[in-house]
Design a protein around this motif. Structure first.
Motif, short mmCIF file in Angstrom:
data_model
loop_
_atom_site.label_atom_id
_atom_site.label_comp_id
_atom_site.label_asym_id
_atom_site.label_seq_id
_atom_site.Cartn_x
_atom_site.Cartn_y
_atom_site.Cartn_z
N TYR A 53 88.13 58.17 -73.00
CA TYR A 53 89.54 57.84 -73.10
C TYR A 53 89.70 56.66 -74.04
O TYR A 53 88.88 55.75 -74.06
N GLU A 54 90.78 56.67 -74.82
CA GLU A 54 91.11 55.53 -75.65
C GLU A 54 92.03 54.60 -74.86
O GLU A 54 93.05 55.03 -74.33
N LYS A 55 91.65 53.35 -74.76
CA LYS A 55 92.44 52.39 -74.00
C LYS A 55 93.51 51.76 -74.88
O LYS A 55 93.21 51.20 -75.91
N ALA A 75 73.87 56.61 -63.17
CA ALA A 75 75.16 57.29 -63.02
C ALA A 75 75.86 56.86 -61.74
O ALA A 75 77.09 56.70 -61.72
N HIS A 76 75.09 56.64 -60.69
CA HIS A 76 75.66 56.19 -59.41
C HIS A 76 76.33 54.83 -59.59
O HIS A 76 77.44 54.59 -59.08
N SER A 77 75.70 53.93 -60.30
CA SER A 77 76.27 52.61 -60.51
C SER A 77 77.58 52.70 -61.28
O SER A 77 78.57 52.05 -60.93
N TYR A 78 77.60 53.50 -62.35
CA TYR A 78 78.84 53.69 -63.11
C TYR A 78 79.93 54.29 -62.23
O TYR A 78 81.09 53.87 -62.28
N PHE A 79 79.57 55.29 -61.45
CA PHE A 79 80.54 55.98 -60.60
C PHE A 79 81.12 55.03 -59.55
O PHE A 79 82.33 54.99 -59.34
N ASP A 80 80.26 54.26 -58.90
CA ASP A 80 80.71 53.33 -57.86
C ASP A 80 81.63 52.25 -58.41
O ASP A 80 82.50 51.74 -57.70
N ASN A 81 81.43 51.87 -59.66
CA ASN A 81 82.23 50.81 -60.25
C ASN A 81 83.43 51.32 -61.03
O ASN A 81 84.04 50.57 -61.80
N LEU A 82 83.78 52.60 -60.82
CA LEU A 82 84.93 53.22 -61.46
C LEU A 82 84.82 53.19 -62.98
O LEU A 82 85.83 53.14 -63.69
N GLU A 83 83.60 53.22 -63.49
CA GLU A 83 83.37 53.25 -64.93
C GLU A 83 83.06 54.67 -65.41
O GLU A 83 82.99 54.92 -66.61
N MET A 84 82.86 55.57 -64.48
CA MET A 84 82.65 56.98 -64.78
C MET A 84 83.45 57.79 -63.77
O MET A 84 83.54 57.41 -62.60
N TRP A 85 84.05 58.87 -64.22
CA TRP A 85 84.82 59.71 -63.30
C TRP A 85 84.79 61.16 -63.78
O TRP A 85 84.38 61.46 -64.90
N ILE A 128 83.45 55.11 -69.67
CA ILE A 128 84.22 54.22 -70.53
C ILE A 128 83.39 53.88 -71.78
O ILE A 128 82.17 53.83 -71.73
N PRO A 129 84.06 53.65 -72.91
CA PRO A 129 83.34 53.48 -74.18
C PRO A 129 82.42 52.27 -74.24
O PRO A 129 81.59 52.18 -75.15
N ASP A 130 82.57 51.32 -73.32
CA ASP A 130 81.71 50.14 -73.33
C ASP A 130 80.25 50.48 -73.08
O ASP A 130 79.36 49.69 -73.41
N TYR A 131 80.00 51.64 -72.48
CA TYR A 131 78.64 51.98 -72.05
C TYR A 131 78.18 53.30 -72.66
O TYR A 131 78.97 54.06 -73.24
N ALA A 188 89.05 59.61 -59.61
CA ALA A 188 89.37 59.65 -61.03
C ALA A 188 90.67 58.91 -61.33
O ALA A 188 90.76 58.17 -62.32
N ALA A 189 91.67 59.10 -60.48
CA ALA A 189 92.95 58.41 -60.69
C ALA A 189 92.77 56.90 -60.67
O ALA A 189 93.28 56.19 -61.55
N CYS A 190 92.04 56.39 -59.69
CA CYS A 190 91.83 54.94 -59.58
C CYS A 190 91.00 54.40 -60.74
O CYS A 190 91.26 53.30 -61.24
N ALA A 191 90.01 55.18 -61.19
CA ALA A 191 89.21 54.75 -62.33
C ALA A 191 90.06 54.65 -63.58
O ALA A 191 89.97 53.67 -64.35
N LYS A 192 90.92 55.63 -63.80
CA LYS A 192 91.77 55.62 -65.00
C LYS A 192 92.83 54.52 -64.91
O LYS A 192 93.13 53.87 -65.92
N ILE A 193 93.37 54.29 -63.73
CA ILE A 193 94.35 53.21 -63.57
C ILE A 193 93.69 51.87 -63.90
O ILE A 193 94.25 51.05 -64.63
N ALA A 194 92.50 51.65 -63.34
CA ALA A 194 91.81 50.38 -63.57
C ALA A 194 91.48 50.18 -65.04
O ALA A 194 91.67 49.08 -65.59
N TYR A 195 91.02 51.23 -65.69
CA TYR A 195 90.59 51.09 -67.08
C TYR A 195 91.77 51.06 -68.05
O TYR A 195 91.88 50.18 -68.91
N MET A 196 92.69 52.02 -67.90
CA MET A 196 93.76 52.14 -68.87
C MET A 196 94.79 51.02 -68.77
O MET A 196 95.45 50.68 -69.75
N SER A 197 94.95 50.44 -67.59
CA SER A 197 95.89 49.33 -67.45
C SER A 197 95.33 48.03 -68.00
O SER A 197 96.08 47.10 -68.30
N GLY A 198 94.02 47.95 -68.11
CA GLY A 198 93.38 46.71 -68.56
C GLY A 198 92.97 45.80 -67.43
O GLY A 198 92.29 44.80 -67.65
#
Length: 380
Positions: free
Chosen positions: A4-6, A268-278, A294-297, A328-338
């Motif tokens: 996703y592009e932020k 992958a588990h670490s990314y998933f748990d931290n809402l960095e992968m969905w 997310i593009p950071d990783y 997925a919704a919470c991951a995108k909200i956290a990432y896309m909102s900044g």
């Protein structure tokens, strides 16, 4: 692999991606309210007390919550909540919206991040819960015979490999349950919870007071336990209307039900748990999902899509779509909102400082901690 592009935090006025304005008048009324809120926040003076940095994107967080809601019903509910606040007093109206945004972060988004669980840990239990610690705590509530059956069944269902990378479970190779494929990695895997285990009440004794029931074996005193229950209740209250998920289906040992478990590699588990992968559903195909990081990783073996399958839908059910939609919704909200980046920076500063700076440079950290306390008080 797809990313996703932020959008920049300062601009959130692009059209909502999934909404027809002719069909959702109240949603667009809520968008108008958030535009006005953003203008008001941008116009606030920076002295003598600067606006808390996490407040600056309150409008973006609520906007993202509507944009990435897991259903139209959830989106409309968010809009109605935004429109329900007091309009007669502009200052109070803005504060109510900011408080609602803060409440959503601390009582919905943050609790889903396993390593940032909202419940303060007692002094004899580390606040950072590793995957190994998580498994150990869960094991306390399982009989010895069931202690490893959850992962064993998940491995069987998922063909003894990480679902999103294809990495084959090392122990399963050693146990002769599967052979190493050409080009595949052999790595340790873990049974990852979609809805984290720390958000449920592990009932042990029906006659025990509720505060003692959920934490009797975790070393918490009744006051801490009662606070934990109330904050978890706030999470489930939001989830009931935002994610359309029933607590009873996941309460107690049911948190370990197989459709709340997916096999992932440790990374992958670490990314998933931290809402960095969905995982996002592919509408045309049942149980098919696009994988987003997310593009950071980077995770070189990450697949662009996964198809969940099972040989026995009753005994080995695939991951529950409703649970994955919420995640997925919470991951995108956290990432896309900044908000994810802002909170990460604030928590990094908290870890690095022993005391607040005398020159006021750490005021943003203090404001963040006070906001967390306020959100907890609201939940209680």
């Amino acid at each position: 692999m797809t990313f996703y592009e932020k959008a920049p935090v300062s601009t959130f006025l692009t059209p909502l991606t999934q909404i027809n304005p002719d069909d959702h008048v109240r949603v667009w009324q809520a968008v108008s309210v958030l535009k006005d809120l953003q203008k008001e926040l941008d116009a606030r003076p920076t002295a003598p007390t600067p606006i808390p940095i996490h407040h600056k994107i309150s409008a973006r967080l609520l906007y993202s919550m509507m944009d990435y809601a897991p259903s139209l019903k959830a989106r409309n509910h968010v809009a109605e909540q935004i429109l329900s606040f007091n309009w007669s007093d502009p200052a109070e109206h803005s504060q109510q919206l900011v408080s609602f945004s803060t409440y959503i972060y601390f009582c919905l988004i943050q609790p889903l991040k396993l390593h940032q669980a909202m419940t303060p840990a007692p002094s004899n239990i580390p606040s950072h819960i590793s995957s190994t610690q998580s498994r150990n705590e869960i094991a306390r509530y399982l009989s010895p015979g069931k202690r490893f059956s959850v992962k064993a069944k998940a491995l069987q269902r998922d063909n003894y490999r990480c679902l999103v990378t294809g990495d084959i479970d090392r122990s399963s190779i050693r146990d002769k349950k599967i052979s190493l494929d050409d080009g595949a990695n052999s790595l340790p895997t873990e049974a990852a919870h979609i809805i984290p285990f720390h958000l449920v009440d592990f009932k042990r004794n029906p006659s025990t007071p509720k505060a003692e029931k959920s934490t009797a074996n975790l070393g918490q005193d009744p006051e801490q336990a009662n606070s934990k229950i109330k904050r978890a209740a706030a999470f489930w209250d939001i989830v009931s209307w935002f994610g359309n998920i029933d607590l009873e289906g996941l309460n107690g040992p049911n948190i370990n039900r197989l459709d709340n478990i997916i096999i992932l590699s440790q990374s992958a588990h670490s990314y998933f748990d931290n809402l960095e992968m969905w995982l996002d559903e592919v509408p045309e195909f049942k149980n098919r999902y696009k994988v987003y990081l997310i593009p950071d990783y980077r995770l070189n073996t990450l697949k662009p899509e996964v198809q969940f399958t099972t040989s026995d839908a009753d005994q080995l059910p695939v991951p529950n779509p409703a649970y994955l939609r919420l995640h997925a919704a919470c991951a995108k909200i956290a990432y896309m909102s900044g908000i994810a980046d802002i909170i990460h920076d604030l928590e990094t500063k908290m870890e690095e400082m022993d005391v607040l700076a005398a020159d006021g440079s750490s005021v943003d950290v203090l404001q963040y901690k006070l906001a967390a306390i306020a959100a907890a008080a609201t939940a209680e």
